[in-house]
Design a protein around this motif. Structure first.
Motif, short mmCIF file in Angstrom:
data_model
loop_
_atom_site.label_atom_id
_atom_site.label_comp_id
_atom_site.label_asym_id
_atom_site.label_seq_id
_atom_site.Cartn_x
_atom_site.Cartn_y
_atom_site.Cartn_z
N GLN A 11 20.19 22.17 -5.06
CA GLN A 11 19.69 20.75 -4.51
C GLN A 11 19.00 20.63 -6.15
N PRO A 12 19.55 18.96 -5.89
CA PRO A 12 18.49 18.55 -7.06
C PRO A 12 17.01 18.25 -7.60
N ILE A 13 16.17 18.57 -8.22
CA ILE A 13 15.15 18.59 -8.12
C ILE A 13 14.72 17.49 -9.76
N TRP A 14 13.75 16.38 -8.89
CA TRP A 14 13.49 15.76 -10.11
C TRP A 14 11.74 15.24 -10.00
N GLN A 15 11.51 14.87 -11.18
CA GLN A 15 9.33 15.55 -11.32
C GLN A 15 9.39 14.22 -12.27
N ASP A 16 8.54 12.94 -11.47
CA ASP A 16 8.38 12.15 -11.92
C ASP A 16 7.21 12.62 -13.21
N PRO A 17 7.67 11.96 -14.54
CA PRO A 17 6.80 12.91 -15.98
C PRO A 17 5.34 12.16 -15.35
N GLU A 18 5.19 11.34 -14.80
CA GLU A 18 3.61 10.18 -15.25
C GLU A 18 2.90 11.11 -14.23
N THR A 19 2.85 12.34 -12.78
CA THR A 19 2.77 12.20 -11.98
C THR A 19 2.01 13.87 -11.78
N GLY A 20 3.63 14.43 -11.96
CA GLY A 20 3.87 15.62 -11.65
C GLY A 20 4.67 16.03 -9.34
N TYR A 21 4.80 14.52 -9.56
CA TYR A 21 5.22 14.24 -7.80
C TYR A 21 7.12 15.19 -8.32
N ILE A 22 6.87 15.95 -7.31
CA ILE A 22 8.40 16.77 -7.10
C ILE A 22 8.89 16.35 -5.79
N ARG A 23 10.48 15.68 -6.42
CA ARG A 23 11.33 15.54 -5.28
C ARG A 23 12.64 16.28 -5.57
N ARG A 24 12.45 16.92 -3.90
CA ARG A 24 14.00 18.11 -4.21
C ARG A 24 14.96 17.31 -3.33
N HIS A 25 15.68 17.34 -3.32
CA HIS A 25 17.18 16.57 -2.19
C HIS A 25 17.18 17.86 -1.65
N VAL A 26 17.27 17.36 -0.43
CA VAL A 26 18.01 18.90 0.26
C VAL A 26 18.85 18.45 1.07
N SER A 27 19.52 17.73 1.82
CA SER A 27 20.66 17.46 2.43
C SER A 27 21.94 17.09 1.97
#
Length: 190
Positions: A91-107
């Motif tokens: 699953q693609p994971i992306w992290q916002d370099p500014e806030t540390g927010y982590i987004r994982r594309h699950v579907s």
């Protein structure tokens, strides 16, 4: 392990940059036209397309919205996945370099729905521009923690188990005012 994580993030950022460029060229837009459509500076778009800059969540949302897609779709299109099973490690994971927010594309796959898992660190606020909500229906489901979701003038205080259907497109802010991470799912109808 941190070097491996950094390399994966750099690779994803490079693929996102290539996808932004491909989407821009598919529409026969110049850098200036994409800048006008998205509200992102021409110089920053150029850096993103060349993989020289890791875009923040807000910038990525603006770029995706200008292509009439969600940030999830743009990230997912940057990853090549086949079949209907998308294992966690794929699953693609992306992290916002500014806030540390982590987004994982699950579907996985081509169904008209994106399922995204988000981890919002304590004390973090992430603004999302109205352009990222045009032509989309979305739900936010809190899996763990607390989220203060600002949709235009409305504020929704959400806790574990709460689910919100977003209303008309508006500028939004995701805020975690607690001392614990907030995990939530975003379900986007394409």
């Amino acid at each position: 392990m941190s070097d491996e994580k950094s390399t994966k993030e750099d690779d994803l950022n490079a693929r996102i940059g290539k996808k932004v460029k491909a989407e821009r060229e598919k529409r026969s837009w110049s850098l200036t036209e994409l800048a006008e459509q998205s509200g992102v500076s021409r110089a920053m778009i150029h850096k993103i397309e060349r993989g020289e800059s890791s875009p923040t969540a807000t910038l990525l949302a603006r770029l995706a919205g200008s292509f009439d897609m969600s940030m999830s779709q743009l990230i997912a299109l940057s990853e090549v996945q086949t079949g209907t099973l998308l294992k966690q490690h794929q699953q693609p994971i992306w992290q916002d370099p500014e806030t540390g927010y982590i987004r994982r594309h699950v579907s996985p796959g081509e169904i008209p729905l994106d399922l995204v898992s988000i981890e919002l660190p304590p004390g973090v606020s992430v603004p999302m521009p109205v352009i990222s909500y045009l032509s989309r229906r979305q739900l936010i489901w809190i899996l763990e923690g607390e989220l203060s979701f600002h949709e235009g003038e409305k504020i929704f205080e959400m806790q574990t188990g709460d689910c919100l259907e977003l209303g008309d497109p508006a500028d939004c802010i995701f805020r975690n005012d607690s001392e614990q991470p907030c995990r939530y799912a975003v379900i986007v109808l394409k």
